[in-house]
Design a protein around this motif. Structure first.
Motif, PDB file in Angstrom:
ATOM      1  N   LYS A 104       1.091  -0.851   0.063  1.00  0.00           N
ATOM      2  CA  LYS A 104      -0.159   0.059   0.081  1.00  0.00           C
ATOM      3  C   LYS A 104       0.710   1.233  -0.289  1.00  0.00           C
ATOM      4  N   TYR A 105       1.641   1.521   0.543  1.00  0.00           N
ATOM      5  CA  TYR A 105       2.688   2.575   0.815  1.00  0.00           C
ATOM      6  C   TYR A 105       3.696   3.067  -0.030  1.00  0.00           C
ATOM      7  N   ALA A 106       4.140   1.689  -0.980  1.00  0.00           N
ATOM      8  CA  ALA A 106       4.819   1.583  -2.072  1.00  0.00           C
ATOM      9  C   ALA A 106       3.998   2.105  -3.241  1.00  0.00           C
ATOM     10  N   LEU A 107       2.862   1.895  -2.997  1.00  0.00           N
ATOM     11  CA  LEU A 107       1.361   2.999  -4.262  1.00  0.00           C
ATOM     12  C   LEU A 107       1.642   4.008  -3.781  1.00  0.00           C
ATOM     13  N   PHE A 108       1.268   4.103  -2.448  1.00  0.00           N
ATOM     14  CA  PHE A 108       1.181   5.416  -2.136  1.00  0.00           C
ATOM     15  C   PHE A 108       2.535   6.639  -2.566  1.00  0.00           C
ATOM     16  N   GLU A 109       3.418   6.295  -2.144  1.00  0.00           N
ATOM     17  CA  GLU A 109       4.911   6.903  -2.647  1.00  0.00           C
ATOM     18  C   GLU A 109       5.083   6.956  -4.130  1.00  0.00           C
ATOM     19  N   SER A 110       5.109   6.252  -5.106  1.00  0.00           N
ATOM     20  CA  SER A 110       4.751   6.241  -5.622  1.00  0.00           C
ATOM     21  C   SER A 110       3.716   7.027  -6.403  1.00  0.00           C
ATOM     22  N   VAL A 111       2.322   6.543  -6.261  1.00  0.00           N
ATOM     23  CA  VAL A 111       1.223   8.251  -7.023  1.00  0.00           C
ATOM     24  C   VAL A 111       2.280  10.049  -6.143  1.00  0.00           C
ATOM     25  N   LEU A 112       2.433   8.906  -5.018  1.00  0.00           N
ATOM     26  CA  LEU A 112       2.838  11.044  -4.530  1.00  0.00           C
ATOM     27  C   LEU A 112       4.358  11.202  -5.687  1.00  0.00           C
ATOM     28  N   SER A 113       5.245  10.793  -5.944  1.00  0.00           N
ATOM     29  CA  SER A 113       6.087  11.005  -6.684  1.00  0.00           C
ATOM     30  C   SER A 113       5.831  10.913  -8.283  1.00  0.00           C
ATOM     31  N   PHE A 114       5.323  10.646  -8.993  1.00  0.00           N
ATOM     32  CA  PHE A 114       5.020  10.400 -10.028  1.00  0.00           C
ATOM     33  C   PHE A 114       3.572  11.746 -10.453  1.00  0.00           C
ATOM     34  N   VAL A 115       2.704  11.608  -9.457  1.00  0.00           N
ATOM     35  CA  VAL A 115       1.221  12.799  -9.786  1.00  0.00           C
ATOM     36  C   VAL A 115       1.638  13.499  -9.285  1.00  0.00           C
ATOM     37  N   ASP A 116       1.270  14.812 -10.766  1.00  0.00           N
ATOM     38  CA  ASP A 116       1.547  16.457 -10.057  1.00  0.00           C
ATOM     39  C   ASP A 116      -0.028  16.758 -10.300  1.00  0.00           C
ATOM     40  N   PRO A 117      -0.358  17.975 -10.016  1.00  0.00           N
ATOM     41  CA  PRO A 117      -2.198  18.508  -9.254  1.00  0.00           C
ATOM     42  C   PRO A 117      -2.058  18.704 -10.393  1.00  0.00           C
ATOM     43  N   GLY A 118      -3.543  17.914 -10.781  1.00  0.00           N
ATOM     44  CA  GLY A 118      -4.512  18.137 -12.601  1.00  0.00           C
ATOM     45  C   GLY A 118      -4.524  16.848 -13.331  1.00  0.00           C
ATOM     46  N   ASP A 119      -2.858  15.506 -12.609  1.00  0.00           N
ATOM     47  CA  ASP A 119      -2.665  15.220 -13.972  1.00  0.00           C
ATOM     48  C   ASP A 119      -3.879  13.782 -13.571  1.00  0.00           C
ATOM     49  N   GLU A 120      -3.566  13.522 -15.137  1.00  0.00           N
ATOM     50  CA  GLU A 120      -5.273  12.342 -15.006  1.00  0.00           C
ATOM     51  C   GLU A 120      -4.824  10.959 -15.006  1.00  0.00           C
ATOM     52  N   VAL A 121      -4.963  10.192 -13.807  1.00  0.00           N
ATOM     53  CA  VAL A 121      -5.171   8.791 -13.732  1.00  0.00           C
ATOM     54  C   VAL A 121      -5.695   7.850 -13.944  1.00  0.00           C
ATOM     55  N   VAL A 122      -5.936   7.279 -14.756  1.00  0.00           N
ATOM     56  CA  VAL A 122      -6.949   5.933 -14.379  1.00  0.00           C
ATOM     57  C   VAL A 122      -7.202   5.048 -13.570  1.00  0.00           C
ATOM     58  N   VAL A 123      -7.704   4.808 -13.301  1.00  0.00           N
ATOM     59  CA  VAL A 123      -7.969   3.268 -12.719  1.00  0.00           C
ATOM     60  C   VAL A 123      -9.973   2.389 -13.422  1.00  0.00           C
ATOM     61  N   LEU A 124      -9.209   0.766 -13.223  1.00  0.00           N
ATOM     62  CA  LEU A 124      -9.983   0.272 -14.390  1.00  0.00           C
ATOM     63  C   LEU A 124     -11.105  -0.257 -13.300  1.00  0.00           C
ATOM     64  N   ASP A 125     -12.084   0.342 -12.883  1.00  0.00           N
ATOM     65  CA  ASP A 125     -12.823  -0.185 -12.250  1.00  0.00           C
ATOM     66  C   ASP A 125     -13.302  -1.996 -12.508  1.00  0.00           C
ATOM     67  N   PRO A 126     -13.555  -3.002 -11.363  1.00  0.00           N
ATOM     68  CA  PRO A 126     -13.766  -3.184 -10.220  1.00  0.00           C
ATOM     69  C   PRO A 126     -12.311  -2.027  -9.495  1.00  0.00           C
ATOM     70  N   SER A 127     -11.767  -1.361  -9.185  1.00  0.00           N
ATOM     71  CA  SER A 127     -10.973  -1.121  -8.867  1.00  0.00           C
ATOM     72  C   SER A 127     -10.711  -1.086  -6.869  1.00  0.00           C
ATOM     73  N   TRP A 128      -9.039  -1.244  -7.166  1.00  0.00           N
ATOM     74  CA  TRP A 128      -9.157  -1.298  -5.533  1.00  0.00           C
ATOM     75  C   TRP A 128      -9.265   0.025  -4.235  1.00  0.00           C
ATOM     76  N   VAL A 129     -10.335  -0.148  -3.356  1.00  0.00           N
ATOM     77  CA  VAL A 129     -10.243   0.793  -2.343  1.00  0.00           C
ATOM     78  C   VAL A 129      -9.529   2.300  -2.452  1.00  0.00           C
ATOM     79  N   SER A 130      -8.072   1.971  -2.497  1.00  0.00           N
ATOM     80  CA  SER A 130      -7.674   3.246  -2.219  1.00  0.00           C
ATOM     81  C   SER A 130      -6.833   3.871  -3.096  1.00  0.00           C
TER      82      SER A 130
END
Ligand code: PMP
Ligand code: GLU
Length: 382
Positions: A104-130
């Motif tokens: 979970k933290y690997a995902l979190f710090e990856s997102v924090l390090s990769f995504v700037d405000p407004g950047d578009e991130v696609v999640v594929l539903d059903p997507s895991w809740v976090s």
């Protein structure tokens, strides 16, 4: 007192909240049949294999309580890089691996390090809740795209959903909520789009060792993907180590160097003695993983047969610990509240995964409890 908007806009993890709720009910003396999560070490019957716990215990006894290097013990990073190369054909060196407190933290710090405000991130539903909440915390923009009719990637409407403005796609195969396993064909479609539109993939592969039918494909092994994939995984599932909170990420070197700054300024390092257990998990005997897989497949069959006998129509799970069961209401949140209050059966609503009209259920329960719980569920929905 006002607090940060980035926190005000999110809700707690639904999976964690329901685990806590069931725990509270049980502490208050109410017996609950817990279909919500498959990975609690207790009171469930899968505990961390002894040789892994012993390796951590030995490290503690040996005084290994000092600080590990921030990115992880070299031996563990080397073992994980070798695993990724040998088992997954992912071309990485140990410097490209970072040991994290949970996947979970690997995902979190990856997102924090990769995504700037407004950047578009696609999640594929059903997507895991976090996933979506991590993107919200980073002030990114979540684009929700539904998987295809079988909850697979193969025929999902990807071409419509991704484009030059896509920055990142979060991929999860094997898929938590439905037990789906994406085909090579589906992943190749995603690869082609990633290369064409120049976006990256954050690939959560935590269920890779719990596949009952089908085959795992690591997208970072596909041509053109090693340079645009962040692979994350961990020990919670195959090694029954959820409470240990240990996982890892592997990515292009330049990205790991960036994440490492977030890492050293937040967690410092994963506890040293826990990493010794993880080394044993990766390099030690693996027969317990095959045993766990066989046992989970057996229980999966009990569940699938009972629900099919009751005439329910659902996507058959081929991996992991969870399946989606359709319920005859769009308000699956209320459904889950009602069935918990009335029948003491706990499920996670599909809408927490962006897919209303379903509940997510695990089969990781002792046989008697599983059978009795399924009878009660079928009776309730009949
Ligand atoms: N991804 C998925 C799909 C999961 O189901 C989980 C559940 N634990 C995680 C990530 C987080 O794993 P960890 O326990 O290693 O943080
Ligand atoms: N992965 C489990 C789940 O999806 C455990 C809870 C969590 O880590 O969020 O229920």
């Amino acid at each position: 007192m006002e607090f940060a908007d980035r926190v005000a806009q999110i809700t707690p993890s639904e999976t964690v909240a329901i685990i806590d709720k069931v725990r509270e009910m049980e502490a208050a003396g109410t017996d609950v049949t817990n279909f919500t999560t498959g990975t609690q070490a207790e009171p469930r019957d899968f505990v961390t294999p002894e040789h892994i716990s012993e390796a951590s215990q030995a490290a503690l006894d040996d005084g290994q309580t000092h600080l590990a290097p921030s990115k992880g013990l070299p031996e563990l990073r080397e073992a994980l890089a070798a695993k990724l190369r040998d088992e997954n054909d992912v071309p990485v060196e140990s410097d490209q691996v970072l040991v994290t407190p949970g996947t979970k933290y690997a995902l979190f710090e990856s997102v924090l390090s990769f995504v700037d405000p407004g950047d578009e991130v696609v999640v594929l539903d059903p997507s895991w809740v976090s996933y979506n909440k991590m993107v919200d915390i980073a002030d990114g923009t979540v684009e929700r795209v539904s998987l295809d009719d079988e909850f697979l990637l193969r025929n999902a409407d990807l071409d419509e959903a991704v484009g030059d403005s896509t920055r990142l796609v979060v991929l999860n195969t094997p898929l938590n909520a439905t037990g789906g396993v994406f085909t090579r064909e589906g992943l190749e479609r995603l690869r082609d789009l990633a290369v064409e539109h120049d976006f990256w993939v954050l690939s959560d592969e935590i269920y890779e060792k719990l596949i009952y039918e089908g085959e795992h494909h690591a997208i970072a092994s596909f041509d053109g993907m090693a340079e645009r994939t962040i692979t994350v995984s961990g020990f919670s599932k195959a090694y029954s180590m959820l409470g240990w909170r240990i996982g890892y990420l592997a990515a292009p070197q330049a990205f790991v160097d960036e994440v490492a700054k977030v890492h050293s300024n937040s967690v410092t390092a994963v506890p040293t003695f826990l990493q010794h257990g993880a080394i044993e998990a990766v390099t030690g005997p693996q027969d317990h993983v095959a045993e766990k897989r066989a046992e989970l497949a057996r229980r999966r069959d009990i569940m699938v047969e009972r629900l099919a006998d009751a005439g329910l129509d659902f996507p058959k799970p081929h991996s992991g610990m969870y399946m989606f069961i359709p319920v005859d209401t769009e308000d699956d949140v209320q459904f889950c509240k009602d069935i918990l209050d009335d029948k003491q059966l706990a499920f996670t609503p599909g809408s927490a995964f962006g897919t209303p009209g379903y509940v997510r259920a695990t089969w990781v329960l002792p046989d008697d409890e599983l059978r009795a719980g399924l009878d009660a569920f079928v009776d309730y929905v009949a």
